[in-house]
Design a protein around this motif. Structure first.
Motif, PDB file in Angstrom:
ATOM      1  N   THR A  88       0.844  -1.199   0.000  1.00 34.54           N
ATOM      2  CA  THR A  88       0.000   0.000   0.000  1.00 34.54           C
ATOM      3  C   THR A  88       0.877   1.246   0.000  1.00 34.54           C
ATOM      4  OG1 THR A  88      -1.686  -1.170   1.279  1.00 34.54           O
ATOM      5  CG2 THR A  88      -1.830   1.234   1.214  1.00 34.54           C
ATOM      6  N   PRO A  89       0.691   2.153  -0.958  1.00 34.68           N
ATOM      7  CA  PRO A  89       1.529   3.357  -1.001  1.00 34.68           C
ATOM      8  C   PRO A  89       1.159   4.346   0.106  1.00 34.68           C
ATOM      9  CG  PRO A  89      -0.114   3.401  -2.749  1.00 34.68           C
ATOM     10  CD  PRO A  89      -0.224   2.058  -2.109  1.00 34.68           C
ATOM     11  N   VAL A  90       2.192   4.931   0.719  1.00 30.23           N
ATOM     12  CA  VAL A  90       2.037   5.968   1.738  1.00 30.23           C
ATOM     13  C   VAL A  90       2.759   7.216   1.246  1.00 30.23           C
ATOM     14  CG1 VAL A  90       2.506   6.652   4.121  1.00 30.23           C
ATOM     15  CG2 VAL A  90       1.907   4.261   3.598  1.00 30.23           C
TER      16      VAL A  90
ATOM     17  N   GLY B  13      -1.649  22.556   4.175  1.00 27.83           N
ATOM     18  CA  GLY B  13      -1.079  21.690   3.156  1.00 27.83           C
ATOM     19  C   GLY B  13      -0.501  20.409   3.712  1.00 27.83           C
ATOM     20  N   THR B  14      -0.395  20.310   5.039  1.00 28.14           N
ATOM     21  CA  THR B  14       0.068  19.082   5.670  1.00 28.14           C
ATOM     22  C   THR B  14      -1.004  18.009   5.508  1.00 28.14           C
ATOM     23  OG1 THR B  14       1.431  20.259   7.278  1.00 28.14           O
ATOM     24  CG2 THR B  14       0.742  18.025   7.855  1.00 28.14           C
ATOM     25  N   ALA B  15      -0.639  16.863   4.938  1.00 27.80           N
ATOM     26  CA  ALA B  15      -1.634  15.830   4.668  1.00 27.80           C
ATOM     27  C   ALA B  15      -0.958  14.475   4.526  1.00 27.80           C
ATOM     28  CB  ALA B  15      -2.425  16.151   3.403  1.00 27.80           C
ATOM     29  N   LEU B  16      -1.682  13.429   4.940  1.00 29.08           N
ATOM     30  CA  LEU B  16      -1.219  12.043   4.836  1.00 29.08           C
ATOM     31  C   LEU B  16      -2.158  11.284   3.903  1.00 29.08           C
ATOM     32  CD1 LEU B  16       0.486   9.580   5.774  1.00 29.08           C
ATOM     33  CD2 LEU B  16      -1.147   9.324   7.669  1.00 29.08           C
ATOM     34  N   GLN B  17      -1.578  10.606   2.899  1.00 28.50           N
ATOM     35  CA  GLN B  17      -2.351   9.774   1.988  1.00 28.50           C
ATOM     36  C   GLN B  17      -1.879   8.332   2.107  1.00 28.50           C
ATOM     37  OE1 GLN B  17      -2.480  11.046  -2.100  1.00 28.50           O
ATOM     38  NE2 GLN B  17      -3.082   9.024  -2.842  1.00 28.50           N
ATOM     39  N   ILE B  18      -2.807   7.422   2.389  1.00 27.93           N
ATOM     40  CA  ILE B  18      -2.511   5.994   2.441  1.00 27.93           C
ATOM     41  C   ILE B  18      -3.463   5.307   1.480  1.00 27.93           C
ATOM     42  CG2 ILE B  18      -2.402   3.923   3.883  1.00 27.93           C
ATOM     43  CD1 ILE B  18      -1.818   5.648   6.262  1.00 27.93           C
ATOM     44  N   GLY B  19      -2.894   4.643   0.461  1.00 27.88           N
ATOM     45  CA  GLY B  19      -3.742   4.100  -0.586  1.00 27.88           C
ATOM     46  C   GLY B  19      -4.418   5.237  -1.328  1.00 27.88           C
ATOM     47  N   GLY B  20      -5.738   5.157  -1.437  1.00 26.33           N
ATOM     48  CA  GLY B  20      -6.477   6.214  -2.113  1.00 26.33           C
ATOM     49  C   GLY B  20      -7.170   7.172  -1.173  1.00 26.33           C
ATOM     50  N   VAL B  21      -6.842   7.141   0.128  1.00 23.88           N
ATOM     51  CA  VAL B  21      -7.532   7.973   1.121  1.00 23.88           C
ATOM     52  C   VAL B  21      -6.551   9.011   1.669  1.00 23.88           C
ATOM     53  CG1 VAL B  21      -8.798   7.997   3.293  1.00 23.88           C
ATOM     54  CG2 VAL B  21      -9.025   6.048   1.731  1.00 23.88           C
ATOM     55  N   THR B  22      -6.998  10.266   1.724  1.00 22.13           N
ATOM     56  CA  THR B  22      -6.161  11.365   2.197  1.00 22.13           C
ATOM     57  C   THR B  22      -6.778  11.989   3.439  1.00 22.13           C
ATOM     58  OG1 THR B  22      -5.373  11.870  -0.031  1.00 22.13           O
ATOM     59  CG2 THR B  22      -5.148  13.593   1.622  1.00 22.13           C
ATOM     60  N   SER B  23      -5.935  12.296   4.425  1.00 22.53           N
ATOM     61  CA  SER B  23      -6.358  12.999   5.634  1.00 22.53           C
ATOM     62  C   SER B  23      -5.512  14.259   5.766  1.00 22.53           C
ATOM     63  CB  SER B  23      -6.188  12.117   6.875  1.00 22.53           C
ATOM     64  OG  SER B  23      -6.540  12.837   8.051  1.00 22.53           O
ATOM     65  N   ALA B  24      -6.135  15.423   5.569  1.00 22.20           N
ATOM     66  CA  ALA B  24      -5.440  16.701   5.720  1.00 22.20           C
ATOM     67  C   ALA B  24      -5.473  17.121   7.186  1.00 22.20           C
ATOM     68  CB  ALA B  24      -6.089  17.763   4.851  1.00 22.20           C
ATOM     69  N   ALA B  25      -4.369  17.711   7.652  1.00 22.69           N
ATOM     70  CA  ALA B  25      -4.299  18.169   9.037  1.00 22.69           C
ATOM     71  C   ALA B  25      -5.317  19.282   9.281  1.00 22.69           C
ATOM     72  CB  ALA B  25      -2.887  18.659   9.354  1.00 22.69           C
ATOM     73  N   ASP B  26      -6.016  19.203  10.408  1.00 27.81           N
ATOM     74  CA  ASP B  26      -6.994  20.215  10.786  1.00 27.81           C
ATOM     75  C   ASP B  26      -6.308  21.422  11.424  1.00 27.81           C
ATOM     76  OD1 ASP B  26      -9.170  18.692   9.943  1.00 27.81           O
ATOM     77  OD2 ASP B  26      -9.368  17.703  11.900  1.00 27.81           O
ATOM     78  N   VAL B  27      -7.008  22.562  11.423  1.00 27.70           N
ATOM     79  CA  VAL B  27      -6.535  23.735  12.156  1.00 27.70           C
ATOM     80  C   VAL B  27      -6.480  23.400  13.647  1.00 27.70           C
ATOM     81  CG1 VAL B  27      -7.075  26.116  12.808  1.00 27.70           C
ATOM     82  CG2 VAL B  27      -7.407  25.354  10.449  1.00 27.70           C
ATOM     83  N   TRP B  28      -5.400  23.818  14.303  1.00 30.80           N
ATOM     84  CA  TRP B  28      -5.245  23.572  15.739  1.00 30.80           C
ATOM     85  C   TRP B  28      -5.993  24.689  16.477  1.00 30.80           C
ATOM     86  CZ3 TRP B  28      -0.118  21.083  17.508  1.00 30.80           C
ATOM     87  CH2 TRP B  28      -0.271  20.538  18.791  1.00 30.80           C
ATOM     88  N   LYS B  29      -7.301  24.519  16.616  1.00 32.98           N
ATOM     89  CA  LYS B  29      -8.182  25.583  17.094  1.00 32.98           C
ATOM     90  C   LYS B  29      -7.859  26.013  18.519  1.00 32.98           C
ATOM     91  CE  LYS B  29     -12.019  24.098  14.148  1.00 32.98           C
ATOM     92  NZ  LYS B  29     -13.431  23.620  14.099  1.00 32.98           N
TER      93      LYS B  29
END
Length: 342
Positions: A130-132, A171-187
């Motif tokens: 699985t690509p990371v 712009g910070t984000a992690l993609q594993i396979g076809g799913v991407t999770s962008a970093a949320d604002v640190w509220k």
């Protein structure tokens, strides 16, 4: 600036090889239970619900070529992390501590000097193919304002201290396979429009000091000690100081003796300019069959922990470590034994 930084980092990954000396002077034995590791850089992102992980952590040691990378994917809910490394030596360390670890090819790109706006890119495939792909954008300057302890919840005492730090940007984000999770604002700490950090961080000068239970047998040879696990420490003396050097980890432990007792132990990385060290200061000096209080000091004067150690008399040496501060390790203990094989 860094509330609860790395609170969920897997604990066993912090463990390295023992790098200290026991108060026993004949024969010399490593101080039981003490483990030290140095990472020049560490990058982390808290991951959203799109992926089955709560966090990704990349530890970087670029003091030699090729650089060593250790990636942790922390599962959600809390569970055993998956480790990925490009280094056979790091893989062996992780496997000795019972980790779920895999050696894979990695591509990492980033600037040598982190600054606001710098971009980092990590690529590898898991053991299942699985690509990371992970992009980290540094959203603030890296400074001493981001220094401090990173609490590591664990059943054993682990101290993780960062000398400097900065927070992630858009712009910070992690993609594993076809799913991407962008970093949320640190509220919780954001002050828009002037200060809008995202849920990630970069640290430099990361010291990890762990106190782990267990028994270790050592064999002595001229100028060295070798453990049953295959680690070798080179011994040396300079005046009243004695050193133990682990060339595999590029770290050295130096201890000071006075009248047959240990007054202090200093751990430091090799090949790093400046004062980058962690010292255990004993009061009274540590002797076999006695108890001593200790302070843990980073650099010249930053005290990060206090506690006490009880050391047994030989031939096998048992050290029992107890902590009174900080809160993350308060009331935790670790009991370990070091012995010399015939």
């Amino acid at each position: 600036m860094f509330p609860n930084f790395a609170r969920n980092i897997a604990t066993a990954a912090a463990l390295a090889l023992p790098l200290a000396l026991s108060a026993q002077t004949a024969p010399t034995l490593p101080l039981a239970g003490v483990n030290y590791r140095y990472w020049p850089e560490q990058i982390v992102q808290w991951v959203g619900p799109e992926l089955p992980y709560s966090m990704i952590v990349l530890s970087i040691d670029d003091r030699s070529k090729p650089a060593i990378y250790d990636v942790q994917l922390i599962p959600r809910p809390a569970g055993r992390p998956a480790h990925y490394t490009n280094s056979a030596e790091q893989l062996a360390i992780l496997q000795r501590t019972g980790q779920d670890a895999h050696q894979v090819a990695m591509q990492f790109d980033g600037p040598s000097d982190p600054a606001n706006g710098a971009q980092y890119m990590l690529r590898f495939n898991t053991e299942k193919g699985t690509p990371v792909v992970w992009q980290f954008v540094l959203g603030t300057d890296v400074s001493e304002q981001g220094s401090g302890l990173s609490p590591v919840p664990a059943p054993i005492p682990i101290l993780m201290y960062r000398e400097q730090g900065g927070l992630a940007g858009q712009g910070t984000a992690l993609q594993i396979g076809g799913v991407t999770s962008a970093a949320d604002v640190w509220k919780e700490i954001a002050q828009p429009p002037y200060f809008v950090p995202y849920r990630g961080a970069l640290s430099t000068g990361v010291h990890v000091l762990a106190f782990a239970p267990g028994d270790t047998a050592w064999k002595s040879a001229t100028g060295s000690l070798t453990s049953s696990g295959g680690s070798t420490l080179a011994l040396g003396t300079t005046g009243d100081d004695t050193t133990m050097t682990d060339k595999g980890l590029d770290v050295v432990a130096t201890y000071a003796m006075s009248a047959g007792a240990v007054t202090g132990l200093t751990f430091a990385p090799i090949g790093v300019k400046g004062n980058h060290s962690v010292t255990l200061k004993f009061s009274p000096a540590l002797t076999p069959g006695s108890q001593s209080s200790f302070d843990v000091v980073v650099g010249k004067k930053t005290k990060i922990a206090t506690g006490s150690v009880q050391e047994s008399s030989g031939p096998a040496v048992t050290d029992t470590w107890s902590f009174t501060s900080p809160d993350s390790v308060r009331n935790l203990t670790a009991k370990a034994t070091a012995s010399l094989q015939p």
